[in-house]
Design an enzyme around this catalytic site. Structure first.
Site, PDB file in Angstrom:
ATOM      1  N   GLU A 122      12.193   4.662   1.681  1.00  0.00           N
ATOM      2  CA  GLU A 122      12.594   3.264   1.792  1.00  0.00           C
ATOM      3  C   GLU A 122      13.863   3.032   0.981  1.00  0.00           C
ATOM      4  O   GLU A 122      14.139   3.740   0.011  1.00  0.00           O
ATOM      5  CB  GLU A 122      11.467   2.352   1.271  1.00  0.00           C
ATOM      6  CG  GLU A 122      11.765   0.874   1.425  1.00  0.00           C
ATOM      7  CD  GLU A 122      10.547  -0.004   1.168  1.00  0.00           C
ATOM      8  OE1 GLU A 122      10.655  -1.222   1.382  1.00  0.00           O
ATOM      9  OE2 GLU A 122       9.492   0.525   0.751  1.00  0.00           O
ATOM     10  N   ASN A 156       6.039  -4.369   9.620  1.00  0.00           N
ATOM     11  CA  ASN A 156       5.468  -3.683   8.468  1.00  0.00           C
ATOM     12  C   ASN A 156       4.801  -4.711   7.566  1.00  0.00           C
ATOM     13  O   ASN A 156       5.418  -5.733   7.240  1.00  0.00           O
ATOM     14  CB  ASN A 156       6.561  -2.957   7.672  1.00  0.00           C
ATOM     15  CG  ASN A 156       6.049  -2.520   6.304  1.00  0.00           C
ATOM     16  OD1 ASN A 156       5.321  -1.542   6.188  1.00  0.00           O
ATOM     17  ND2 ASN A 156       6.405  -3.259   5.258  1.00  0.00           N
ATOM     18  N   GLU A 157       3.572  -4.446   7.195  1.00  0.00           N
ATOM     19  CA  GLU A 157       2.829  -5.365   6.327  1.00  0.00           C
ATOM     20  C   GLU A 157       3.047  -6.814   6.780  1.00  0.00           C
ATOM     21  O   GLU A 157       3.414  -7.687   5.997  1.00  0.00           O
ATOM     22  CB  GLU A 157       3.207  -5.164   4.860  1.00  0.00           C
ATOM     23  CG  GLU A 157       2.783  -3.800   4.338  1.00  0.00           C
ATOM     24  CD  GLU A 157       2.892  -3.644   2.825  1.00  0.00           C
ATOM     25  OE1 GLU A 157       3.368  -4.574   2.141  1.00  0.00           O
ATOM     26  OE2 GLU A 157       2.504  -2.579   2.318  1.00  0.00           O
ATOM     27  N   TYR A 176      -3.085   1.782  -1.743  1.00  0.00           N
ATOM     28  CA  TYR A 176      -2.563   2.436  -2.938  1.00  0.00           C
ATOM     29  C   TYR A 176      -3.667   2.555  -3.987  1.00  0.00           C
ATOM     30  O   TYR A 176      -4.475   1.629  -4.164  1.00  0.00           O
ATOM     31  CB  TYR A 176      -1.392   1.634  -3.526  1.00  0.00           C
ATOM     32  CG  TYR A 176      -0.117   1.723  -2.728  1.00  0.00           C
ATOM     33  CD1 TYR A 176       0.754   2.799  -2.894  1.00  0.00           C
ATOM     34  CD2 TYR A 176       0.213   0.746  -1.801  1.00  0.00           C
ATOM     35  CE1 TYR A 176       1.928   2.883  -2.167  1.00  0.00           C
ATOM     36  CE2 TYR A 176       1.384   0.826  -1.061  1.00  0.00           C
ATOM     37  CZ  TYR A 176       2.237   1.899  -1.248  1.00  0.00           C
ATOM     38  OH  TYR A 176       3.403   1.989  -0.513  1.00  0.00           O
ATOM     39  N   GLU A 226       1.321   4.267   4.319  1.00  0.00           N
ATOM     40  CA  GLU A 226       1.643   4.072   2.896  1.00  0.00           C
ATOM     41  C   GLU A 226       0.384   4.373   2.088  1.00  0.00           C
ATOM     42  O   GLU A 226      -0.633   3.681   2.244  1.00  0.00           O
ATOM     43  CB  GLU A 226       2.139   2.653   2.599  1.00  0.00           C
ATOM     44  CG  GLU A 226       3.522   2.363   3.174  1.00  0.00           C
ATOM     45  CD  GLU A 226       4.112   1.040   2.704  1.00  0.00           C
ATOM     46  OE1 GLU A 226       3.793   0.618   1.564  1.00  0.00           O
ATOM     47  OE2 GLU A 226       4.881   0.450   3.481  1.00  0.00           O
ATOM     48  N   GLN A 228       6.490   7.573  -2.462  1.00  0.00           N
ATOM     49  CA  GLN A 228       7.591   7.852  -1.540  1.00  0.00           C
ATOM     50  C   GLN A 228       8.220   9.200  -1.897  1.00  0.00           C
ATOM     51  O   GLN A 228       7.860   9.805  -2.911  1.00  0.00           O
ATOM     52  CB  GLN A 228       8.610   6.735  -1.602  1.00  0.00           C
ATOM     53  CG  GLN A 228       8.099   5.440  -1.012  1.00  0.00           C
ATOM     54  CD  GLN A 228       9.175   4.362  -0.903  1.00  0.00           C
ATOM     55  OE1 GLN A 228      10.360   4.625  -1.076  1.00  0.00           O
ATOM     56  NE2 GLN A 228       8.755   3.153  -0.657  1.00  0.00           N
TER      57      GLN A 228
END
Length: 514
Positions: free
Chosen positions: A46, A193-194, A261, A318, A367
């Site tokens: 990103e 995204n999201e 996460y 993610e 990432q």
């Protein structure tokens, strides 16, 4: 005789007390399951902190090997672990990114603000062509996240035509003038995204309607069939998954995403340090990492209700451990160190993905460079590989191999009044008939004597690799870049029952058998 039996029992008991558990892993070699898609081993780049700029894309004056401004020691490292796909340009950044800002003469590209990550300005010198050149150098497929938040169906349609159409049009003429006459043939396209958060704060019903509208204009130009990826739920938002699966027909999406996460403390306001933590925090981290198993089981149950034939894939695009940033660094850049704990998170999560490969067919660690759970950290000319990088190196043997069902009979890792499984495992058989077994021992102090029982299949161990360190917060630094690295491992033997292997505390072992 009775005295001898008592003595043997005492020795076995004292061995256990000294910190040696025993376990059995059964591997069903005769009944392979789904293919473990290589795309499970994907990564994420990103426009965030020093991932793109000062990571992949560097100042032309920096004294390292470069291809243009692409840093080649990073490219070579990613080629070595066979990175299958790379997701770009975000993340939250994707839903503000205007693709036209990043094409044409770099001198004429506009300067824009990265309002998501630090409020820094971007010169857009790294754009579409530069990203696709990076993917070509790595040898991976591009995964592009289209802008639904501030973009339009027309803008997305034009980007796809610009990249994929082989015929004559104003957009393909523009692509040719920008140096690439041939179409790129980009297949993986995320639509939003999201969208429940930074991608527009949508409710699921609204997102479904927007997705259906946008995907209608995602054309399969010149025989290139797009793999359209819907923006799926955040963690345990089962209502979002239910709404998408119920109201988006399977033919309209190849995949739906999931984001999760591992937050060591469970507190987004104070996530915990990447390197300074005690056993309680280590244990809590691994407990939260293992929560991925429950998430997949429950989301897959919803998907199975609407898509029993499993036409729609689940992409966890993610995932990883997210800690507080390193002291003294920009809080918007999300730079964190990478320890043995992170390697155990990576090995455990990849084992879970492998074991769900009938539905999970793609994933992206967040990432790749200098951000969150990175593979690579850089400091000017210096570059180091993290413990997480070495997990991907050890596990690359599973890419596109057939999953082998496994069961574990082992004790638990107990901390105060809580417990988690000490071991996790996945196994596969490749096209040459080689069996690979990856085992993670999460226990912080106990080695585990493990029997791998392959149900009368006679296999010889060809090689074994071990990644371990004395402490869970050991890490590689620019002063000592090789503190946590994999080693050849010889603590195993083949017996008539199977393969016996000693698993040190805080370790990942990968065995290859023929």
């Amino acid at each position: 005789m009775k005295t001898q039996i008592l003595l043997i029992s005492f020795l076995l008991l004292s061995s256990f007390v000294r910190g040696e558990q025993r376990a059995t892993i059964t591997v069903d070699v005769a009944h392979p399951g789904a293919k473990i898609s290589r795309h499970i081993y994907g990564h994420f780049a990103e426009h965030l902190g020093r991932c793109i700029y000062d990571g992949f894309w560097i100042d032309s004056a920096l004294n390292v090997e470069k291809h243009g401004r692409i840093r080649m020691d990073i490219v070579k490292a990613l080629k070595e672990i066979k990175v299958p796909n790379l997701r770009w340009p975000g993340g939250c950044y994707a839903d503000e990114y205007q693709w036209r800002d990043g094409i044409g003469n770099p001198k004429n590209r506009p300067v824009t603000i990265n309002s998501n990550w630090g409020g820094v300005t971007e010169d857009n010198s790294f754009g579409t062509h530069e990203f696709l050149e990076l993917c070509e150098l790595i040898g991976c497929e591009p995964y592009i996240s289209a802008n639904m938040g501030t973009g339009s169906p027309e803008s997305m349609k034009d980007w796809i035509e610009y990249l994929n159409y082989a015929g004559k049009s104003a957009l393909t003429n523009e692509r040719t003038l920008n140096g690439h006459p041939e179409p790129y043939g980009v297949s993986f396209w995320g639509i939003g995204n999201e969208s429940w958060g930074c991608g527009g704060d949508m409710v699921p019903e609204y997102y479904v309607n927007e997705y259906r509208r946008y995907q209608c204009y995602a054309r399969n130009y010149s025989g290139n069939n797009l793999k359209k990826i819907a923006s799926g739920p955040n963690v345990d938002d089962y209502e979002w998954m239910e709404t998408c699966m119920q109201k988006i027909p399977a033919h309209m999406m190849w995949d739906i995403s999931l984001h999760y996460y591992t937050i060591p403390t469970g507190d987004w306001g104070k996530k915990g340090s990447a390197t300074s933590f005690d056993e309680n925090e280590y244990f809590d981290t691994m407990k939260r990492c293992l929560y991925m198993e429950e998430l997949l089981n429950r989301h897959e149950a919803i998907m199975n209700k609407y898509d029993p034939q499993k036409k729609v894939s689940l992409v966890v695009d993610e995932w990883g451990i997210w800690t507080d940033v390193e002291p003294g660094t920009n809080p918007g850049f999300l730079y964190q160190q990478n320890s043995m704990r992170d390697a155990l998170v990576a090995g455990t999560t990849l084992n879970i993905f492998n074991n769900h490969s009938d539905r999970v067919r793609m994933a992206n660690l967040a990432q790749a460079i200098n951000v969150l759970q990175s593979l690579v950290l850089t400091n000017k000319e210096k570059m180091l590989l993290t413990p997480t990088y070495y997990i991907f190196d050890m596990y690359k043997v599973h890419q596109d191999a057939l999953l082998l069902p496994t069961t574990i009979d082992a004790g638990n890792y107990i901390n105060e009044n809580e417990s988690i499984p000490s071991l996790n495992v996945s196994a596969s058989k490749d096209e040459n008939g080689c069996v690979h077994v990856s085992i993670v021992n999460l226990h912080s102090t106990e080695k585990i004597h493990t029997l791998i029982d392959m149900k009368n299949e006679k296999k010889k161990v060809v090689s074994a690799k071990l990644l371990t360190s004395k402490l869970y917060n050991d890490c590689n630094t620019f002063e000592n870049p090789s503190k946590v690295v994999p080693l050849s491992y010889g603590e195993y033997k083949v017996t008539k029952e199977g393969v016996e292997v000693q698993l040190p505390p805080l370790s990942v072992v990968v065995l290859e058998m023929k």
